[in-house]
Design a protein around this motif. Structure first.
Motif, PDB file in Angstrom:
ATOM      1  N   THR A   1      48.998  65.403  57.875  1.00 36.78           N
ATOM      2  CA  THR A   1      48.905  64.532  59.003  1.00 36.78           C
ATOM      3  C   THR A   1      47.678  64.146  58.727  1.00 36.78           C
ATOM      4  OG1 THR A   1      50.976  65.719  60.490  1.00 36.78           O
ATOM      5  CG2 THR A   1      48.652  64.542  61.255  1.00 36.78           C
ATOM      6  N   TYR A   2      47.564  63.090  58.436  1.00 39.46           N
ATOM      7  CA  TYR A   2      46.149  62.287  59.332  1.00 39.46           C
ATOM      8  C   TYR A   2      45.301  61.871  59.271  1.00 39.46           C
ATOM      9  CZ  TYR A   2      46.980  62.716  54.243  1.00 39.46           C
ATOM     10  OH  TYR A   2      47.039  63.751  52.479  1.00 39.46           O
ATOM     11  N   PRO A   3      43.937  61.573  59.790  1.00 44.97           N
ATOM     12  CA  PRO A   3      43.069  62.020  59.086  1.00 44.97           C
ATOM     13  C   PRO A   3      43.090  64.149  58.906  1.00 44.97           C
ATOM     14  CG  PRO A   3      41.959  61.274  61.276  1.00 44.97           C
ATOM     15  CD  PRO A   3      42.968  61.611  61.393  1.00 44.97           C
ATOM     16  N   LEU A   4      42.750  64.163  57.676  1.00 45.94           N
ATOM     17  CA  LEU A   4      43.362  65.500  57.489  1.00 45.94           C
ATOM     18  C   LEU A   4      41.781  66.442  56.415  1.00 45.94           C
ATOM     19  CD1 LEU A   4      45.263  67.761  56.482  1.00 45.94           C
ATOM     20  CD2 LEU A   4      45.379  66.834  54.325  1.00 45.94           C
ATOM     21  N   SER A   5      41.327  67.147  57.327  1.00 48.41           N
ATOM     22  CA  SER A   5      40.178  67.534  56.796  1.00 48.41           C
ATOM     23  C   SER A   5      40.261  68.602  55.041  1.00 48.41           C
ATOM     24  CB  SER A   5      39.291  68.719  57.685  1.00 48.41           C
ATOM     25  OG  SER A   5      39.522  69.634  57.470  1.00 48.41           O
ATOM     26  N   VAL A   6      39.063  68.943  54.132  1.00 44.38           N
ATOM     27  CA  VAL A   6      39.713  68.761  53.411  1.00 44.38           C
ATOM     28  C   VAL A   6      39.760  70.778  53.561  1.00 44.38           C
ATOM     29  CG1 VAL A   6      38.491  69.080  50.275  1.00 44.38           C
ATOM     30  CG2 VAL A   6      38.413  67.383  52.024  1.00 44.38           C
ATOM     31  N   GLU A   7      39.175  70.910  54.276  1.00 46.31           N
ATOM     32  CA  GLU A   7      39.681  72.813  54.367  1.00 46.31           C
ATOM     33  C   GLU A   7      41.457  72.775  55.149  1.00 46.31           C
ATOM     34  OE1 GLU A   7      37.656  75.109  53.283  1.00 46.31           O
ATOM     35  OE2 GLU A   7      36.139  73.849  53.122  1.00 46.31           O
ATOM     36  N   ALA A   8      41.083  71.754  56.039  1.00 48.65           N
ATOM     37  CA  ALA A   8      42.926  72.053  57.057  1.00 48.65           C
ATOM     38  C   ALA A   8      43.623  71.494  55.266  1.00 48.65           C
ATOM     39  CB  ALA A   8      42.559  71.578  57.706  1.00 48.65           C
TER      40      ALA A   8
ATOM     41  N   ALA B   1      44.292  74.939  53.302  1.00 46.42           N
ATOM     42  CA  ALA B   1      45.295  75.920  53.974  1.00 46.42           C
ATOM     43  C   ALA B   1      46.882  75.371  53.176  1.00 46.42           C
ATOM     44  CB  ALA B   1      44.736  75.899  54.663  1.00 46.42           C
ATOM     45  N   GLU B   2      46.561  73.955  53.831  1.00 50.32           N
ATOM     46  CA  GLU B   2      48.299  73.813  54.067  1.00 50.32           C
ATOM     47  C   GLU B   2      48.759  73.669  52.572  1.00 50.32           C
ATOM     48  OE1 GLU B   2      50.578  69.661  54.757  1.00 50.32           O
ATOM     49  OE2 GLU B   2      48.990  69.609  55.752  1.00 50.32           O
ATOM     50  N   PHE B   3      47.829  73.714  51.306  1.00 47.64           N
ATOM     51  CA  PHE B   3      48.677  73.054  49.893  1.00 47.64           C
ATOM     52  C   PHE B   3      47.614  74.615  49.427  1.00 47.64           C
ATOM     53  CE2 PHE B   3      48.102  68.764  51.221  1.00 47.64           C
ATOM     54  CZ  PHE B   3      48.880  68.593  50.923  1.00 47.64           C
ATOM     55  N   ASP B   4      47.671  75.495  50.016  1.00 44.67           N
ATOM     56  CA  ASP B   4      47.437  76.867  49.533  1.00 44.67           C
ATOM     57  C   ASP B   4      48.347  77.634  48.401  1.00 44.67           C
ATOM     58  OD1 ASP B   4      48.786  78.305  51.536  1.00 44.67           O
ATOM     59  OD2 ASP B   4      47.187  79.916  51.506  1.00 44.67           O
ATOM     60  N   ASP B   5      49.747  77.066  48.531  1.00 41.35           N
ATOM     61  CA  ASP B   5      50.761  77.535  47.783  1.00 41.35           C
ATOM     62  C   ASP B   5      51.281  76.714  46.500  1.00 41.35           C
ATOM     63  OD1 ASP B   5      51.415  76.008  49.647  1.00 41.35           O
ATOM     64  OD2 ASP B   5      53.437  76.984  49.179  1.00 41.35           O
TER      65      ASP B   5
ATOM     66  N   PHE C   1      39.641  63.267  54.768  1.00 40.57           N
ATOM     67  CA  PHE C   1      40.720  62.502  54.058  1.00 40.57           C
ATOM     68  C   PHE C   1      41.279  61.470  54.846  1.00 40.57           C
ATOM     69  CE2 PHE C   1      42.347  65.943  50.526  1.00 40.57           C
ATOM     70  CZ  PHE C   1      41.076  65.406  50.379  1.00 40.57           C
ATOM     71  N   SER C   2      41.884  59.851  54.965  1.00 45.13           N
ATOM     72  CA  SER C   2      41.972  59.723  56.061  1.00 45.13           C
ATOM     73  C   SER C   2      42.848  58.809  56.223  1.00 45.13           C
ATOM     74  CB  SER C   2      40.880  58.426  56.760  1.00 45.13           C
ATOM     75  OG  SER C   2      40.576  57.057  55.400  1.00 45.13           O
ATOM     76  N   SER C   3      44.190  59.747  54.707  1.00 43.95           N
ATOM     77  CA  SER C   3      44.935  58.801  54.665  1.00 43.95           C
ATOM     78  C   SER C   3      45.032  59.356  53.090  1.00 43.95           C
ATOM     79  CB  SER C   3      45.550  57.255  54.409  1.00 43.95           C
ATOM     80  OG  SER C   3      44.484  56.672  53.009  1.00 43.95           O
ATOM     81  N   PRO C   4      46.871  59.896  52.768  1.00 43.54           N
ATOM     82  CA  PRO C   4      47.497  60.178  51.688  1.00 43.54           C
ATOM     83  C   PRO C   4      46.982  59.484  50.041  1.00 43.54           C
ATOM     84  CG  PRO C   4      49.378  59.434  52.705  1.00 43.54           C
ATOM     85  CD  PRO C   4      47.694  58.866  53.306  1.00 43.54           C
ATOM     86  N   ASP C   5      46.228  58.023  50.967  1.00 43.85           N
ATOM     87  CA  ASP C   5      46.314  57.092  49.238  1.00 43.85           C
ATOM     88  C   ASP C   5      44.407  57.963  48.152  1.00 43.85           C
ATOM     89  OD1 ASP C   5      48.263  55.505  48.687  1.00 43.85           O
ATOM     90  OD2 ASP C   5      47.840  54.144  50.295  1.00 43.85           O
ATOM     91  N   GLU C   6      44.022  58.153  49.991  1.00 45.44           N
ATOM     92  CA  GLU C   6      42.530  58.707  49.665  1.00 45.44           C
ATOM     93  C   GLU C   6      42.338  60.474  49.268  1.00 45.44           C
ATOM     94  OE1 GLU C   6      38.615  60.106  52.546  1.00 45.44           O
ATOM     95  OE2 GLU C   6      39.745  58.307  52.868  1.00 45.44           O
TER      96      GLU C   6
END
Length: 85
Positions: free
Chosen positions: A18-25, A28-32, A56-61
């Motif tokens: 889900t965007y916008p997505l902070s780098v920190e989030a 955490a979301e992709f830690d696996d 990140f404002s989008s998946p492309d970014e």
């Protein structure tokens, strides 16, 4: 359990967030998630520590920022092209 994701599967992974997505989030979301390169692999969360963005404002970014931090060896041999026969 670790999910192994090839570079060509990264887009689908990022589009599920889900965007916008902070780098920190994202870390955490992709830690696996472990990105599988042409010459090895690396945890996606470790790669995200090297991006210059805070959000990140989008998946492309997100994909563009991630790709810019992947070692050149990770994407194949220098000078190699899929179009060459």
């Amino acid at each position: 359990m670790t999910r192994e994701v090839k570079l060509n599967e990264l887009t689908a992974l990022l589009e599920a967030a889900t965007y916008p997505l902070s780098v920190e989030a994202a870390r955490a979301e992709f830690d696996d998630v472990r990105l599988v390169y042409a010459d090895g692999s690396e945890p996606l969360s470790a790669l995200l520590t090297r991006v210059d963005d805070e959000q990140f404002s989008s998946p492309d970014e997100a994909q563009s920022s991630i790709y810019s931090t992947i070692p050149v060896e990770g994407v194949g041999e220098p000078g190699q092209s899929e179009g060459e026969g």
